[in-house]
Design an enzyme around this catalytic site. Structure first.
Site, PDB file in Angstrom:
ATOM      1  CB  CYS A  50      27.881  30.940 -53.263  1.00 46.67           C
ATOM      2  SG  CYS A  50      29.349  31.073 -52.236  1.00 46.67           S
TER       3      CYS A  50
ATOM      4  CG  HIS B 215      28.552  36.959 -53.336  1.00 48.69           C
ATOM      5  ND1 HIS B 215      27.378  36.248 -53.486  1.00 48.69           N
ATOM      6  CD2 HIS B 215      29.522  36.034 -53.120  1.00 48.69           C
ATOM      7  CE1 HIS B 215      27.648  34.944 -53.356  1.00 48.69           C
ATOM      8  NE2 HIS B 215      28.937  34.802 -53.139  1.00 48.69           N
ATOM      9  CD  GLU B 216      33.311  37.014 -53.955  1.00 51.47           C
ATOM     10  OE1 GLU B 216      33.946  36.307 -53.145  1.00 51.47           O
ATOM     11  OE2 GLU B 216      32.437  36.537 -54.700  1.00 51.47           O
TER      12      GLU B 216
ATOM     13  CG  HIS C  59      32.208  34.709 -49.245  1.00 51.03           C
ATOM     14  ND1 HIS C  59      31.618  33.576 -48.723  1.00 51.03           N
ATOM     15  CD2 HIS C  59      31.866  34.732 -50.554  1.00 51.03           C
ATOM     16  CE1 HIS C  59      30.944  32.949 -49.670  1.00 51.03           C
ATOM     17  NE2 HIS C  59      31.069  33.641 -50.787  1.00 51.03           N
TER      18      HIS C  59
END
Length: 184
Positions: free
Chosen positions: A111, A154-155, A158
């Protein structure tokens, strides 16, 4: 242009907050945000430019990573031959459906907001149905699998205040659960 100094690192509270939805029509500020994030990905994936600007290569960048708590993420996933598998700025993305089958990247995940290697398998869903809006406010519903699905998850993490290593089994970081594939 976004540089590495603009990307916040773990420990910053914005990375652990739930980002707010953007409204349509998009403000010029939100349009520019998406453009700048995509530009970072494009430049970071060009070896010469990445070296010139001292950028770490990325395939995804979420607004919270640049200290903007909005539900916006840029994704630029190339194939091994350099062609583009998936590229767009995702406004208010969400996962509508996910497969039972799980997947993890062989090399683990990294990341731009984490400056250390974190060993372990990040277990995610292998296939997802993604809903998002583009810069023009048009709704998209697409199916993604394997690596592109992992990048998008993954995004979206966030945007929800989650970091990739939150998914690693602390007791057995390399344990492969049943019904999970490894993606090379």
């Amino acid at each position: 242009m976004i540089l590495m100094k603009d990307i916040i690192r773990e420990g910053n509270p914005t990375l652990r907050a739930t980002a707010k939805k953007v409204s349509f029509p998009l403000s010029q500020e939100d349009r520019d945000l998406g453009k700048k994030m995509m530009k970072y990905l494009e430049v970071s994936q060009d070896e010469k430019l990445a070296e010139k600007y001292h950028l770490r290569a990325g395939v995804g960048l979420a607004a919270p990573q640049i200290d903007v708590s909005k539900r916006v993420a840029a994704v630029l996933v190339p194939d091994n031959d350099g062609s583009i598998v998936f590229k767009d700025v995702l406004y208010n993305p969400r996962i509508l459906r996910e497969s039972v089958k799980r997947a993890a990247l062989n090399e683990g995940e990294g990341c731009l907001s984490v400056d250390r290697n974190v060993a372990g398998l990040v277990i995610r869903t292998d296939r997802i149905t993604l809903e998002y809006y583009d810069v023009n406010g048009e709704r998209h519903e697409i199916k993604l699998e394997n690596y592109p699905a992992i990048v998008v998850q993954h995004e979206i993490d966030h945007l929800n205040g989650t970091l990739f290593y939150d998914h690693i089994d602390k007791e057995s970081p390399f344990k492969l659960p049943e019904n999970t594939i490894i993606i090379e």
